[in-house]
Scaffold this motif. Structure first.
Motif, PDB file in Angstrom:
ATOM      1  N   LEU A 201       2.585 -41.313   3.805  1.00 32.26           N
ATOM      2  CA  LEU A 201       1.281 -41.553   3.202  1.00 32.26           C
ATOM      3  C   LEU A 201       1.236 -40.959   1.805  1.00 32.26           C
ATOM      4  O   LEU A 201       1.907 -39.964   1.526  1.00 32.26           O
ATOM      5  CB  LEU A 201       0.182 -40.895   4.032  1.00 32.26           C
ATOM      6  N   ASP A 202       0.424 -41.547   0.936  1.00 36.74           N
ATOM      7  CA  ASP A 202       0.188 -40.927  -0.357  1.00 36.74           C
ATOM      8  C   ASP A 202      -1.189 -40.263  -0.346  1.00 36.74           C
ATOM      9  O   ASP A 202      -1.940 -40.343   0.627  1.00 36.74           O
ATOM     10  CB  ASP A 202       0.308 -41.946  -1.489  1.00 36.74           C
ATOM     11  N   LEU A 203      -1.528 -39.577  -1.447  1.00 35.86           N
ATOM     12  CA  LEU A 203      -2.775 -38.821  -1.487  1.00 35.86           C
ATOM     13  C   LEU A 203      -4.000 -39.721  -1.427  1.00 35.86           C
ATOM     14  O   LEU A 203      -5.045 -39.314  -0.923  1.00 35.86           O
ATOM     15  CB  LEU A 203      -2.813 -37.965  -2.758  1.00 35.86           C
ATOM     16  N   PHE A 204      -3.883 -40.945  -1.917  1.00 33.35           N
ATOM     17  CA  PHE A 204      -5.004 -41.872  -1.847  1.00 33.35           C
ATOM     18  C   PHE A 204      -5.392 -42.135  -0.400  1.00 33.35           C
ATOM     19  O   PHE A 204      -6.572 -42.156  -0.048  1.00 33.35           O
ATOM     20  CB  PHE A 204      -4.651 -43.191  -2.536  1.00 33.35           C
ATOM     21  N   HIS A 205      -4.391 -42.322   0.454  1.00 29.37           N
ATOM     22  CA  HIS A 205      -4.679 -42.545   1.864  1.00 29.37           C
ATOM     23  C   HIS A 205      -5.348 -41.324   2.482  1.00 29.37           C
ATOM     24  O   HIS A 205      -6.318 -41.452   3.238  1.00 29.37           O
ATOM     25  CB  HIS A 205      -3.381 -42.857   2.624  1.00 29.37           C
ATOM     26  N   SER A 208      -8.967 -41.255   1.612  1.00 29.63           N
ATOM     27  CA  SER A 208      -9.761 -42.320   2.222  1.00 29.63           C
ATOM     28  C   SER A 208     -10.046 -42.076   3.689  1.00 29.63           C
ATOM     29  O   SER A 208     -10.986 -42.635   4.255  1.00 29.63           O
ATOM     30  CB  SER A 208      -9.048 -43.666   2.047  1.00 29.63           C
ATOM     31  N   TYR A 209      -9.228 -41.232   4.357  1.00 29.68           N
ATOM     32  CA  TYR A 209      -9.417 -40.964   5.779  1.00 29.68           C
ATOM     33  C   TYR A 209     -10.353 -39.798   6.056  1.00 29.68           C
ATOM     34  O   TYR A 209     -10.726 -39.557   7.208  1.00 29.68           O
ATOM     35  CB  TYR A 209      -8.070 -40.685   6.441  1.00 29.68           C
ATOM     36  N   ARG A 210     -10.729 -39.063   5.040  1.00 24.89           N
ATOM     37  CA  ARG A 210     -11.513 -37.840   5.244  1.00 24.89           C
ATOM     38  C   ARG A 210     -12.875 -38.102   5.867  1.00 24.89           C
ATOM     39  O   ARG A 210     -13.434 -37.244   6.539  1.00 24.89           O
ATOM     40  CB  ARG A 210     -11.708 -37.110   3.916  1.00 24.89           C
ATOM     41  N   SER A 211     -13.418 -39.289   5.657  1.00 25.09           N
ATOM     42  CA  SER A 211     -14.780 -39.566   6.125  1.00 25.09           C
ATOM     43  C   SER A 211     -14.878 -39.681   7.640  1.00 25.09           C
ATOM     44  O   SER A 211     -15.966 -39.552   8.202  1.00 25.09           O
ATOM     45  CB  SER A 211     -15.309 -40.857   5.480  1.00 25.09           C
ATOM     46  N   PHE A 212     -13.752 -39.915   8.311  1.00 26.86           N
ATOM     47  CA  PHE A 212     -13.843 -40.097   9.760  1.00 26.86           C
ATOM     48  C   PHE A 212     -12.763 -39.367  10.559  1.00 26.86           C
ATOM     49  O   PHE A 212     -12.922 -39.179  11.765  1.00 26.86           O
ATOM     50  CB  PHE A 212     -13.792 -41.590  10.114  1.00 26.86           C
ATOM     51  N   ALA A 213     -11.668 -38.962   9.931  1.00 23.27           N
ATOM     52  CA  ALA A 213     -10.574 -38.326  10.669  1.00 23.27           C
ATOM     53  C   ALA A 213     -10.527 -36.833  10.370  1.00 23.27           C
ATOM     54  O   ALA A 213     -10.614 -36.415   9.209  1.00 23.27           O
ATOM     55  CB  ALA A 213      -9.240 -38.970  10.310  1.00 23.27           C
ATOM     56  N   ALA A 231      -2.344 -31.998   2.857  1.00 27.08           N
ATOM     57  CA  ALA A 231      -3.201 -32.397   3.975  1.00 27.08           C
ATOM     58  C   ALA A 231      -4.174 -31.277   4.344  1.00 27.08           C
ATOM     59  O   ALA A 231      -5.347 -31.530   4.649  1.00 27.08           O
ATOM     60  CB  ALA A 231      -2.342 -32.783   5.177  1.00 27.08           C
ATOM     61  N   LYS A 232      -3.695 -30.055   4.347  1.00 25.84           N
ATOM     62  CA  LYS A 232      -4.566 -28.919   4.666  1.00 25.84           C
ATOM     63  C   LYS A 232      -5.656 -28.753   3.615  1.00 25.84           C
ATOM     64  O   LYS A 232      -6.794 -28.386   3.933  1.00 25.84           O
ATOM     65  CB  LYS A 232      -3.741 -27.647   4.813  1.00 25.84           C
ATOM     66  N   LYS A 233      -5.329 -29.024   2.352  1.00 25.51           N
ATOM     67  CA  LYS A 233      -6.346 -28.945   1.295  1.00 25.51           C
ATOM     68  C   LYS A 233      -7.455 -29.950   1.536  1.00 25.51           C
ATOM     69  O   LYS A 233      -8.606 -29.718   1.186  1.00 25.51           O
ATOM     70  CB  LYS A 233      -5.698 -29.183  -0.070  1.00 25.51           C
ATOM     71  N   TYR A 234      -7.102 -31.087   2.112  1.00 28.36           N
ATOM     72  CA  TYR A 234      -8.100 -32.107   2.439  1.00 28.36           C
ATOM     73  C   TYR A 234      -8.827 -31.804   3.754  1.00 28.36           C
ATOM     74  O   TYR A 234      -9.717 -32.545   4.153  1.00 28.36           O
ATOM     75  CB  TYR A 234      -7.437 -33.481   2.535  1.00 28.36           C
ATOM     76  N   GLY A 235      -8.440 -30.751   4.427  1.00 25.39           N
ATOM     77  CA  GLY A 235      -9.135 -30.332   5.638  1.00 25.39           C
ATOM     78  C   GLY A 235      -8.606 -30.900   6.927  1.00 25.39           C
ATOM     79  O   GLY A 235      -9.232 -30.747   7.983  1.00 25.39           O
ATOM     80  N   PHE A 236      -7.439 -31.549   6.910  1.00 29.13           N
ATOM     81  CA  PHE A 236      -6.881 -32.136   8.118  1.00 29.13           C
ATOM     82  C   PHE A 236      -6.094 -31.109   8.934  1.00 29.13           C
ATOM     83  O   PHE A 236      -5.399 -30.262   8.380  1.00 29.13           O
ATOM     84  CB  PHE A 236      -5.922 -33.279   7.771  1.00 29.13           C
ATOM     85  N   GLU A 237      -6.196 -31.228  10.255  1.00 28.87           N
ATOM     86  CA  GLU A 237      -5.220 -30.601  11.138  1.00 28.87           C
ATOM     87  C   GLU A 237      -4.031 -31.549  11.256  1.00 28.87           C
ATOM     88  O   GLU A 237      -4.204 -32.772  11.219  1.00 28.87           O
ATOM     89  CB  GLU A 237      -5.814 -30.345  12.531  1.00 28.87           C
TER      90      GLU A 237
END
Length: 283
Positions: A201-205, A208-213, A231-237
């Protein structure tokens, strides 16, 4: 092409030094804690996606069980990985063409071992009743794009169990299908949702997933330190799948993933032998 030996020696020496430094950096990176997730239950020890494999996961002390759901002909969520029952039962046919009565007649354990000959293909509601609250549940929607009723049906069932006391924090839902995961999050915002990924995945993806995942389940060979940092900066586990070797498990720990999906309990394995194997693919 001729290459001077005077060039080769410094190059080889530099390569050896780089190898030593990068390996030492890796070796001294601490093993990070993680949530252990039993792949289709403890499927090394019991037939996958059965009551026996889920109970074994609890006995071994896993934090979550991962399971798959599909929709039967008569509109029930069935816990099974394949669309066709042939691989894991003694029957034939597709789940979508079989009723629950027909599915429950199948033997879902003998293919693994005769001692599991009484195992049946379970319904999701059976799993929620027997294991809900005892262990975390990571539920994968299989091919929801081909079963349009699945997303709403899963949401409805989980909501009904939450209403009678099941904690939303013990549930996670994932799928490869972006649109259906976004839909599930919209109608069930209190349950953590994630995407399964088997390509880079690139950073754009990511954005775009932050709103629901809230989490990403990624094939372990795609994981790198830079990607996990972003990914962690974007808040994902980040969950990694499916780990079948102790040295890969250690590599995932050093990368700092939040969850590791595996078939077996590696705590019973002597991982000391793997300490000095540098997994370059995870650099």
């Amino acid at each position: 092409m001729w290459v001077s030996t005077s060039f080769k020696k410094p190059f080889l020496l530099s390569l050896a030094i780089w190898f030593m430094i990068s390996s030492l950096t890796y070796f001294f990176h601490p093993l990070q804690p993680f949530q252990s997730i039993a792949h289709r239950g403890a499927s090394l020890y019991a037939p996958e996606n059965t009551i026996a494999s889920f109970q074994k996961a609890i006995d071994l002390g896993f934090d979550y069980i991962e399971l798959d759901v599909r929709v039967s002909k008569d509109g029930h969520l069935v816990v099974i990985h394949d669309a066709d029952v042939r691989r894991t039962t003694n029957g034939e046919g597709y789940i979508g063409d079989l009723t629950i009565q027909e599915i429950k007649m199948l033997d879902a354990g003998s293919w693994f071992s005769p001692e599991f000959s009484n195992e049946k293909v379970p319904l999701l509601e059976e799993i929620l009743l027997q294991f809900g609250g005892k262990i975390g549940l990571l539920i994968e929607m299989k091919s929801p794009e081909n079963q349009p009723e699945m997303t709403e049906l899963l949401s409805s069932i989980l909501k009904s169990y939450i209403e009678i006391g099941l904690k939303p924090s013990s549930l996670k839902v994932q799928s490869f299908n972006t649109n259906e995961m976004e839909k599930f999050h919209t109608i069930t915002p209190n349950i953590s949702t994630g995407l399964l990924l088997n390509e880079p995945l690139d950073l754009f993806h990511l954005d775009s997933y932050r709103s629901f995942a809230s989490f990403l389940s990624i094939h372990h060979q795609l994981l790198t330190q830079p990607f996990i940092r972003y990914a962690k900066k974007y808040g994902f586990e980040i969950f990694s799948w499916t780990i079948k070797d102790a040295y890969v498990l250690q590599a995932m720990q050093r990368l700092g993933v939040h969850g590791i999906i595996s078939d077996e309990d590696f705590r019973s394995t002597d991982t000391a032998l793997y300490t000095f194997i540098p997994p370059f693919i995870y650099r």
